[in-house]
Design an enzyme around this catalytic site. Structure first.
Site, mmCIF file in Angstrom:
data_model
loop_
_atom_site.group_PDB
_atom_site.id
_atom_site.type_symbol
_atom_site.label_atom_id
_atom_site.label_comp_id
_atom_site.label_asym_id
_atom_site.label_seq_id
_atom_site.Cartn_x
_atom_site.Cartn_y
_atom_site.Cartn_z
ATOM 1 N N HIS A 2 -75.748 4.258 -38.889
ATOM 2 C CA HIS A 2 -76.418 5.524 -38.383
ATOM 3 C C HIS A 2 -77.463 5.057 -37.401
ATOM 4 O O HIS A 2 -78.335 5.765 -37.203
ATOM 5 C CB HIS A 2 -77.123 6.109 -39.573
ATOM 6 C CG HIS A 2 -76.248 6.810 -40.682
ATOM 7 N ND1 HIS A 2 -75.656 7.936 -40.171
ATOM 8 C CD2 HIS A 2 -75.940 6.609 -42.004
ATOM 9 C CE1 HIS A 2 -74.825 8.232 -41.370
ATOM 10 N NE2 HIS A 2 -74.953 7.395 -42.296
ATOM 11 N N ASP A 18 -81.293 8.620 -37.178
ATOM 12 C CA ASP A 18 -79.811 8.731 -37.650
ATOM 13 C C ASP A 18 -79.119 8.971 -36.373
ATOM 14 O O ASP A 18 -79.635 8.797 -35.051
ATOM 15 C CB ASP A 18 -79.627 10.183 -38.249
ATOM 16 C CG ASP A 18 -78.354 9.825 -39.475
ATOM 17 O OD1 ASP A 18 -77.430 9.640 -38.936
ATOM 18 O OD2 ASP A 18 -78.704 9.645 -40.725
ATOM 19 N N GLU A 78 -73.653 3.858 -45.668
ATOM 20 C CA GLU A 78 -72.539 4.483 -44.681
ATOM 21 C C GLU A 78 -72.493 3.541 -43.382
ATOM 22 O O GLU A 78 -72.073 4.009 -42.468
ATOM 23 C CB GLU A 78 -72.577 5.853 -44.186
ATOM 24 C CG GLU A 78 -72.559 6.863 -45.542
ATOM 25 C CD GLU A 78 -72.657 8.085 -45.427
ATOM 26 O OE1 GLU A 78 -71.883 8.918 -46.077
ATOM 27 O OE2 GLU A 78 -73.509 8.534 -44.563
#
Length: 777
Positions: free
Chosen positions: A271, A204, A334
């Site tokens: 990410h 991440d 995301e």
């Protein structure tokens, strides 16, 4: 030798007699299983199991042997009942009291467990079935909170198989790591709960945790970050680490031996900040950002060039060499597209590929990787954002933004796993209690997990076969270390296990609560730091504080979240025990008393730690953070933040709304107070808010250099009745206190609501309220 045999016989007789007495006192023996089997019938009679009894497995069956030994170890640890393995050749004239057998056909997870007057038989055709049967056997023999060398179990027949094939847990080890030993402890508990998939979120923005030998900078640089700072000299500690390939291979083998498949996740194309920090050429801008210290959604994306795709494929080659799982998780969540939108190179790439837009480019990116995995007989799975721009034909979907992604994907013929937020997000708190660990404030109690059905109503019957199962996720932005991790997971994984394994018709919330104390005992005996949130005693005042101070009398009501168990209390300073008074109605006490209470099971087993409530004058005039509601209850990002974000050490936790640092002190006895002392938490501003979120943040100008605390009466637009300047961070620790005089307007009531607002300097830290104490006139 003869004397030893006679002594063992005498001991066995004594244990049988003790067991008979226990049964006579408590009624028929019962079994407390989690999850409940698909089918179980109990008949009259019982079978006694005593220490020294032998367990046999088919000759040469190593899987059965290891499964049986694990069951024996669990029973010894939980109950202190010590079974032994029959020698490999066995005793032809005397079958073992407990036998594992191979029978039936098929390779599923089904098994049978039969208890008759002459012994116990666990049978299955498959390795998975024998492992599952062994774990049920361990629960059958540990169904009450007793440490004895003998247990009587009812005669029964269990025919069991799971409702869903995917019963998963995700651990985010990218934000905060767990040791391999701690992950193994979680795997052990998963196996006991018949949970069979462990997803590891390995990469991440905040860290890259898997060794990739071809690209060593991913861990040399990408695995470490400089910690956040709120201004104190002790802040900004380095944090990080990674797992070697040998570490992970050992973990994979450990889990496989217990029937748990580990699914790795390499999150992309979003990410990606830790990867870009290690290799800037993997990014879009060509810069080298630091490994992120911010929680939230950061903007760094992987480039979409052939060169980057080749690097990702090489990474996946090493991932696949470590993890033999059918599924490889590639994230896809995301991935905000600003960098792609602003990059001429990316825009040219979109035109070169004949794509419509950035969403289509992500779909192409994911599909390219899916095809590569398929060439290696693997399957791609990703979060439901991979639906955006068109779902790649090679993909399966993990639906986290509600159930819509699962419904859409299943309708298109794709397999899905249900993992919807907030219900399946275990980083949400289990209760609103003041001693809950850090996490998200969208409380998800045990009951919410249990009552969730992983088969969405929107999925047509002819598409139901695409529902692989259910998974709970534990994101670790605010959860550091094994104790907090275990408290977030357990006992909620007991509820997850039942909704994933048991038939829907067999689920029964009151029945689950009846079985939960036995499971809590198993946790305790194995050293698992399970949360007691469901049983924790809460306190509520029945009268206004001003009235109590005036009359010297206080009334307090006690309760727990699940309305189960027996609450016992004391007011004499001694810890409550099973002999303490049972709570039945609000307690009428004198101001100055302290109430201590805890919940017990009907058999006297403690189900919660002791909680206390201070009814002294100072206690009544003090509110801690959990009793100061946030001003905005339905908007904003509401979190419970740790004072030390990257440290395992115990520290205060603060309920905060990132959009508005404002709290309510409802029904404050302002008429009796001349001042207030406020304990603050100074927290680092480590949150990456999207542009649409940033515009919703309430901004105020501080009249003091280092920040200001103000209190308004009535509403947050009411008159200011108190204010104080914050101290210089360089000259104070991160838990400063400020005192402000209370100046009420003429005609102010004795009791009024207060709105307490912290205003940091521009770009400064977050100031949260730890406690507010009114000082009496």
């Amino acid at each position: 030798m003869i004397r030893r045999i006679l002594l063992r016989t005498a001991i066995a007789v004594a244990l049988v007699q003790a067991s008979d007495c226990a049964i006579a006192a408590s009624g028929k023996p019962s079994v407390k299983l989690v999850p409940m089997p698909a089918a179980m019938t109990v008949t009259a009679g019982q079978f006694r199991v005593a220490s020294g009894m032998e367990v046999s497995v088919p000759t040469g069956d190593t899987v059965a042997d290891r499964a049986a030994r694990r069951a024996i170890a669990i029973v010894a640890q939980v109950r202190h009942l010590r079974l032994t393995m029959q020698p490999a050749q066995g005793d032809a004239g005397r079958p073992a009291a407990i036998r594992f057998e191979r029978s039936g056909t098929g390779d599923g997870e089904a098994y049978r467990l039969s208890i008759k007057r002459d012994g116990i038989v666990v049978s299955a055709a498959s390795d998975a079935g024998l492992r599952n049967g062994a774990m049920t056997l361990a629960q059958v023999l540990t169904s009450d909170a007793r440490e004895t060398d003998m247990v009587a179990v009812p005669l029964l027949n269990i025919a069991d198989r799971p409702r869903f094939g995917w019963r998963g847990v995700m651990l985010d080890v990218a934000r905060h790591m767990l040791s391999i030993a701690e992950i193994e402890r979680i795997v052990d508990q998963m196996a006991q709960h018949k949970l069979n998939v462990l997803q590891l979120h390995l990469t991440d923005d905040q860290g890259w945790r898997i060794e990739i030998k071809r690209y060593p900078e991913l861990t040399r640089i990408g695995a470490w970050r400089t910690g956040p700072s709120a201004g104190s000299a002790t802040d900004a500690q380095r944090y990080g680490g990674f797992y070697t390939q040998a570490d992970l291979r050992g973990l994979v083998a450990y889990a496989a031996d217990r029937g748990v498949t580990i699914v790795p996740e390499i999150d992309l194309p979003g990410h990606g900040q830790a990867a870009v920090a290690a290799y800037p050429a993997l990014g879009v801008l060509g810069d080298r950002p630091p490994v992120s210290i911010n929680w939230g959604v950061n903007p760094y994306l992987f480039d979409a060039s052939d060169r980057t795709i080749d690097v990702v494929k090489a990474v996946l080659d090493e991932v696949m060499a470590i993890f033999p799982s059918t599924y490889i998780h590639v994230g896809g969540d995301e991935a905000i597209k600003q960098q792609w939108q602003a990059s001429p190179v990316i825009q040219a790439r979109i035109r070169e590929l004949g794509l419509k837009d950035e969403d289509a480019l992500q779909s192409w990116f994911i599909d390219t990787l899916g095809r590569y995995l398929a060439e290696h007989q693997r399957r791609l799975i990703g979060w439901d954002e991979i639906l955006e721009g068109g779902l790649p034909p090679s993909a399966s979907v993990m639906s986290w933004r509600g159930e819509a992604g699962a419904v859409a994907a299943a309708a298109q013929g794709h397999d899905v796993v249900l993992s919807p937020s907030p219900t399946m997000y275990l980083n949400n708190l289990e209760s609103a209690s003041g001693d809950e660990p850090p996490g998200r404030l969208e409380v998800q109690p045990l009951s919410a997990i249990y009552r969730y059905d992983p088969m969405p109503a929107g999925i047509a019957a002819d598409r139901a076969q695409h529902v692989l199962g259910v998974q709970a996720n534990l994101w670790s932005e605010h959860i550091v270390g094994p104790a907090r991790t275990e408290a977030a997971l357990f006992p909620r994984l007991s509820a997850l296990a039942e909704i994933g394994w048991s038939p829907k018709a067999a689920r029964d919330w009151p029945g689950f609560l009846d079985r939960l104390p036995a499971q809590r005992w198993r946790y305790a005996q194995q050293g698992i730091a399970a949360a007691d949130s469901a049983y924790a005693v809460t306190f509520a005042l029945a009268d206004p504080v001003a009235t109590m101070l005036q009359t010297g009398k206080a009334r307090v009501a006690l309760a727990n979240q699940v309305d189960a168990g027996v609450i016992r209390y004391s007011v004499d300073g001694r810890a409550p025990t099973v002999r303490s008074p049972t709570y039945s109605k609000p307690l009428a006490l004198r101001v100055g008393a302290t109430v201590q209470a805890r919940t017990f099971a009907v058999d006297g087993q403690p189900l919660s730690a002791i909680r206390s409530f201070d009814l002294s004058e100072a206690g009544l005039l003090t509110r801690d953070n959990s009793r100061l509601p946030l001003c905005l209850q339905t908007a904003g990002i509401r979190l419970r933040l740790a004072g030390m974000p990257d440290q395992e050490a115990a520290s205060p936790a603060y309920n905060v709304n990132l959009f508005d640092t404002c709290w309510r002190y409802d029904a404050a006895p302002v008429g009796v107070a001349k001042a207030m002392t406020v304990r603050l938490g100074r927290l680092p501003p480590i949150f990456a808010l999207r542009a649409d979120q940033q515009v919703r943040v309430v901004k105020r100008l501080s009249p003091a250099r280092f920040g200001t605390l103000i209190a308004r009466m009535g509403t947050c637009e009411g008159p200011v009745v108190a204010s104080a300047a914050m101290p210089d961070p360089a000259a104070s620790d991160n838990r400063p206190s400020v005192t402000a005089a209370i100046l009420l307007p003429p005609g102010a009531p004795v009791t009024a609501d207060l709105c307490l607002i912290t205003i940091p300097p521009e770009g400064g830290p977050i100031y949260a309220l730890e406690s507010v104490r009114l000082i009496r006139r």
